[in-house]
Scaffold this motif. Structure first.
Motif, PDB file in Angstrom:
ATOM      1  N   GLY A   1      -8.414  -2.341   6.535  1.00  0.00           N
ATOM      2  CA  GLY A   1      -7.912  -1.185   7.187  1.00  0.00           C
ATOM      3  C   GLY A   1      -6.889  -1.427   8.047  1.00  0.00           C
ATOM      4  N   ALA A   2      -6.902  -2.628   8.740  1.00  0.00           N
ATOM      5  CA  ALA A   2      -5.490  -3.164   9.619  1.00  0.00           C
ATOM      6  C   ALA A   2      -4.278  -3.150   8.682  1.00  0.00           C
ATOM      7  CB  ALA A   2      -5.795  -4.479  10.156  1.00  0.00           C
ATOM      8  N   TRP A   3      -4.641  -3.598   7.410  1.00  0.00           N
ATOM      9  CA  TRP A   3      -3.303  -3.757   6.516  1.00  0.00           C
ATOM     10  C   TRP A   3      -2.823  -2.173   5.934  1.00  0.00           C
ATOM     11  CZ3 TRP A   3      -2.196  -2.496   1.482  1.00  0.00           C
ATOM     12  CH2 TRP A   3      -0.927  -2.905   1.109  1.00  0.00           C
ATOM     13  N   MET A   4      -3.869  -1.635   5.868  1.00  0.00           N
ATOM     14  CA  MET A   4      -3.659  -0.245   5.415  1.00  0.00           C
ATOM     15  C   MET A   4      -3.042   0.734   6.288  1.00  0.00           C
ATOM     16  SD  MET A   4      -4.523   0.127   2.165  1.00  0.00           S
ATOM     17  CE  MET A   4      -4.964   2.033   1.673  1.00  0.00           C
ATOM     18  N   LYS A   5      -3.275   0.485   7.452  1.00  0.00           N
ATOM     19  CA  LYS A   5      -2.903   1.259   8.536  1.00  0.00           C
ATOM     20  C   LYS A   5      -1.205   1.007   8.594  1.00  0.00           C
ATOM     21  CE  LYS A   5      -4.450   2.620  13.120  1.00  0.00           C
ATOM     22  NZ  LYS A   5      -5.262   2.763  14.210  1.00  0.00           N
ATOM     23  N   MET A   6      -0.826  -0.480   8.415  1.00  0.00           N
ATOM     24  CA  MET A   6       0.749  -0.414   8.452  1.00  0.00           C
ATOM     25  C   MET A   6       1.393  -0.399   7.095  1.00  0.00           C
ATOM     26  SD  MET A   6       1.094  -3.664  10.923  1.00  0.00           S
ATOM     27  CE  MET A   6       0.460  -4.730   9.998  1.00  0.00           C
ATOM     28  N   ASN A   7       0.511  -0.229   6.106  1.00  0.00           N
ATOM     29  CA  ASN A   7       1.087  -0.278   4.832  1.00  0.00           C
ATOM     30  C   ASN A   7       0.553   0.692   3.648  1.00  0.00           C
ATOM     31  OD1 ASN A   7       2.965  -2.915   4.965  1.00  0.00           O
ATOM     32  ND2 ASN A   7       0.820  -3.485   5.523  1.00  0.00           N
ATOM     33  N   GLY A   8      -0.254   1.585   4.260  1.00  0.00           N
ATOM     34  CA  GLY A   8      -0.714   2.585   3.338  1.00  0.00           C
ATOM     35  C   GLY A   8      -0.003   3.537   2.686  1.00  0.00           C
ATOM     36  N   GLU A   9       1.262   3.708   3.123  1.00  0.00           N
ATOM     37  CA  GLU A   9       2.223   4.508   2.302  1.00  0.00           C
ATOM     38  C   GLU A   9       2.627   3.862   1.135  1.00  0.00           C
ATOM     39  OE1 GLU A   9       6.006   5.268   4.923  1.00  0.00           O
ATOM     40  OE2 GLU A   9       6.922   5.252   3.053  1.00  0.00           O
ATOM     41  N   SER A  10       2.549   2.559   0.959  1.00  0.00           N
ATOM     42  CA  SER A  10       2.808   1.929  -0.222  1.00  0.00           C
ATOM     43  C   SER A  10       1.865   1.981  -1.312  1.00  0.00           C
ATOM     44  CB  SER A  10       3.033   0.316  -0.154  1.00  0.00           C
ATOM     45  OG  SER A  10       2.038  -0.238   0.404  1.00  0.00           O
ATOM     46  N   ILE A  11       0.588   2.493  -0.764  1.00  0.00           N
ATOM     47  CA  ILE A  11      -0.563   2.709  -1.770  1.00  0.00           C
ATOM     48  C   ILE A  11      -0.959   4.189  -1.967  1.00  0.00           C
ATOM     49  CG2 ILE A  11      -3.173   2.292  -1.781  1.00  0.00           C
ATOM     50  CD1 ILE A  11      -1.504  -0.052  -1.954  1.00  0.00           C
ATOM     51  N   TYR A  12      -1.017   5.007  -1.167  1.00  0.00           N
ATOM     52  CA  TYR A  12      -1.541   6.349  -1.289  1.00  0.00           C
ATOM     53  C   TYR A  12      -0.060   7.023  -1.948  1.00  0.00           C
ATOM     54  CZ  TYR A  12      -4.661   5.262   2.529  1.00  0.00           C
ATOM     55  OH  TYR A  12      -5.483   4.664   3.411  1.00  0.00           O
ATOM     56  N   GLY A  13      -0.775   7.801  -3.044  1.00  0.00           N
ATOM     57  CA  GLY A  13       0.311   8.691  -3.864  1.00  0.00           C
ATOM     58  C   GLY A  13       1.235   7.772  -4.603  1.00  0.00           C
ATOM     59  N   CYS A  14       0.997   6.504  -4.697  1.00  0.00           N
ATOM     60  CA  CYS A  14       1.874   5.688  -5.430  1.00  0.00           C
ATOM     61  C   CYS A  14       1.550   5.440  -6.768  1.00  0.00           C
ATOM     62  CB  CYS A  14       2.187   4.207  -4.676  1.00  0.00           C
ATOM     63  SG  CYS A  14       3.146   4.498  -3.103  1.00  0.00           S
ATOM     64  N   GLU A  15       2.199   4.956  -7.635  1.00  0.00           N
ATOM     65  CA  GLU A  15       1.899   4.395  -8.871  1.00  0.00           C
ATOM     66  C   GLU A  15       2.837   3.132  -9.262  1.00  0.00           C
ATOM     67  OE1 GLU A  15       2.998   7.790 -11.438  1.00  0.00           O
ATOM     68  OE2 GLU A  15       5.056   7.559 -10.861  1.00  0.00           O
ATOM     69  N   GLY A  16       2.483   2.800 -10.478  1.00  0.00           N
ATOM     70  CA  GLY A  16       3.120   1.602 -10.876  1.00  0.00           C
ATOM     71  C   GLY A  16       4.630   1.968 -11.200  1.00  0.00           C
ATOM     72  N   ALA A  17       5.596   0.940 -10.783  1.00  0.00           N
ATOM     73  CA  ALA A  17       7.069   0.969 -11.192  1.00  0.00           C
ATOM     74  C   ALA A  17       7.324   0.871 -12.547  1.00  0.00           C
ATOM     75  CB  ALA A  17       7.786   0.203 -10.297  1.00  0.00           C
ATOM     76  N   LYS A  18       8.181   1.383 -13.209  1.00  0.00           N
ATOM     77  CA  LYS A  18       8.475   0.922 -14.702  1.00  0.00           C
ATOM     78  C   LYS A  18       9.272  -0.042 -14.672  1.00  0.00           C
ATOM     79  CE  LYS A  18       5.660   4.444 -16.280  1.00  0.00           C
ATOM     80  NZ  LYS A  18       4.957   4.461 -15.050  1.00  0.00           N
ATOM     81  N   LEU A  19       8.820  -1.295 -14.070  1.00  0.00           N
ATOM     82  CA  LEU A  19       9.660  -2.434 -14.017  1.00  0.00           C
ATOM     83  C   LEU A  19       8.867  -3.524 -14.104  1.00  0.00           C
ATOM     84  CD1 LEU A  19      11.416  -1.728 -10.442  1.00  0.00           C
ATOM     85  CD2 LEU A  19      12.404  -1.822 -12.760  1.00  0.00           C
ATOM     86  N   PRO A  20       9.372  -4.937 -14.739  1.00  0.00           N
ATOM     87  CA  PRO A  20       8.555  -6.147 -14.961  1.00  0.00           C
ATOM     88  C   PRO A  20       7.979  -6.412 -13.759  1.00  0.00           C
ATOM     89  CG  PRO A  20      10.801  -6.151 -15.978  1.00  0.00           C
ATOM     90  CD  PRO A  20      10.729  -4.893 -15.311  1.00  0.00           C
ATOM     91  N   ARG A  21       6.777  -7.001 -13.632  1.00  0.00           N
ATOM     92  CA  ARG A  21       6.587  -7.678 -12.271  1.00  0.00           C
ATOM     93  C   ARG A  21       7.321  -8.720 -12.067  1.00  0.00           C
ATOM     94  NH1 ARG A  21       1.211 -11.455 -11.520  1.00  0.00           N
ATOM     95  NH2 ARG A  21       1.608 -12.031  -9.463  1.00  0.00           N
TER      96      ARG A  21
END
Ligand code: H79
Length: 423
Positions: free
Chosen positions: A322-342
């Motif tokens: 949760g502590a991480w999500m609070k700072m970085n949740g924007e990179s999780i919610y509503g996100c998907e994979g980028a069509k880029l190689p890992r």
């Protein structure tokens, strides 16, 4: 874009699974009955004991929220057949225990009140019902037991029971957001469950609820959801169990399939105090990022004890996430994979014209933003403080959790990724 009924689910990305039932008393997991070949009569001693004093679904929901989870799924009935809800079809239910409560009712109310989506797990298997096959069933506690060899069972009677209970769950608890059936195996799949009829009823009573793929599939095998032409009972999302897909899941036509990985914090679903094999919060965050980088969800399980308390190790892990999500949740919610190689150093997630670079391995020297053309980059920022990382080449020290940077593109999402930048 047309809105789809799976939109909330794909936006959410992170949910809580709760496995809770009589099996919390023996404390050896929800498969205890099958593993130790305990017959239904003997197992009923836990029914006579069950009397949780600390059940507080508001606390469960609060913890889920604190962890950054957006939905919860609770076991209304697991394979042992014990029901956490009031059902007119059985006496083997929580309202008949010393607790005298309909736990599902209190649970759905608390979860909704917390503003989370509410899901119910229901086991297709039933090791308590007299009409569930025993001797020849590969998982039943009484399999290969000569005492049950000549038993007659009335399969239609079980189906009526199972369908009746699903109807109760879909009728008596308000609007449900998700139904999680578990599971199909061998011949026990699809129409053996009268799945078309069951699904029609679910769709009629809960038209907006998402249903998983297990009326046809199991944890490692999916049903026709993975074909280009899903059947009526295929469900709305694939449900890989304890096994991370190697890439974004696609059906045979190459179209993306909505999916959710279910996993545990230690090695158990139900409460097992001797299981100390806990995954670290850091590891779990990496796996959540990995799911999103493959356009999937993670549903992470907790197993409350017989009193209703979530073990402190699990609470601690969720709070750290949760502590991480609070700072970085924007990179999780509503996100998907980028069509880029890992990228070598971690994972990419993406939301419209923002690419999130999750740096999981400390580099020596600069971080190459691989797969992206320099001209397309408008800015590079550290996500949690908005500070500029001019060339994405800050040399980072080792970090406990992934550091998330975001990169915005000037041309509003309508881009290709021709050239790698070696910063
Ligand atoms: O509810 C949880 C599990 O009890 C249930 N699904 C999750 C969400 C589940 N676990 N396993 N399965 C469904 C599929 C069966 C797997 C088996 Fe085995 C492999 C049965 C026997 C070998 C797992 C491993 C159970 C016992 C050993």
């Amino acid at each position: 874009m047309n809105s789809k009924k799976t939109d909330w689910f794909c936006d959410a990305r992170f949910g809580m699974f709760i496995h809770w039932g009589l099996y919390a008393i023996p404390g050896q997991g929800e498969w205890y009955m099958s593993f130790d070949r305990v017959n239904a009569k003997d197992y009923e001693k836990y029914f006579n004991e069950f009397n949780p004093q600390e059940f507080d679904p508001r606390q469960w929901a609060q913890l889920a929220k604190e962890a950054g989870m957006k939905y919860i799924v609770l076991t209304a009935k697991h394979h042992d057949g014990f029901c956490l809800f009031d059902s007119k079809y059985t006496d083997y239910k929580s309202t008949n225990t010393k607790a005298g409560k309909d736990f599902i009712k209190e649970y759905v109310e608390a979860v909704r009140e917390a503003g989370l989506k509410v899901g119910i797990y229901y086991s297709l298997l039933d090791w308590h019902h007299p009409d569930y096959p025993k001797y020849n069933d590969m998982f039943h506690p009484m399999r290969e037991n000569e005492a049950y060899k000549e038993d007659k069972y009335d399969w239609d009677n079980y189906l009526n029971y199972m369908h009746g209970q699903v109807e109760e769950l879909c009728s008596n608890y308000g609007k449900l957001d998700l139904l999680w059936f578990d599971f199909s195996y061998g011949d026990m799949k699809g129409e053996k469950w009268k799945a078309t009829e069951l699904m029609e009823m679910v769709r009629r009573l809960q038209p907006e609820a998402l249903v998983n793929d297990r009326l046809e599939g199991g944890g490692s095998s999916h049903g026709s959801i993975m074909e280009g032409t899903p059947s009526k009972i295929a469900g709305d999302f694939a449900s890989p169990e304890q096994c991370m897909p190697t890439s974004e899941l696609c059906n045979k036509k190459g179209e993306p399939v909505v999916w959710e990985l279910c996993t545990t914090i230690n090695d158990s679903w139900g409460y097992v105090p001797s299981d100390r094999n806990y995954k670290s919060a850091e590891f779990l965050i990496h796996k959540l990022v990995e799911c999103v980088s493959k356009s999937g969800n993670l549903i992470l399980n907790v197993g409350p004890d017989a009193q209703g308390r979530i073990p402190k190790e699990q609470v601690e892990a969720l709070r750290q996430i949760g502590a991480w999500m609070k700072m970085n949740g924007e990179s999780i919610y509503g996100c998907e994979g980028a069509k880029l190689p890992r990228p070598e150093w971690g994972r990419y997630t993406q939301k419209e014209n923002i690419l999130y670079a999750h740096i999981m391995e400390a580099p020596i020297g600069p971080i190459p933003i691989t797969g992206v053309a320099k001209e397309q980059i408008e800015s590079i920022r550290v996500l949690w403080d908005g500070s500029e990382a001019k060339d994405a080449s800050l040399a980072l020290g080792p970090r406990k959790h992934p550091e998330t940077k975001f990169i915005t593109f000037g041309n509003n999402g309508n881009f290709t990724y021709p050239l790698p930048i070696e910063a």
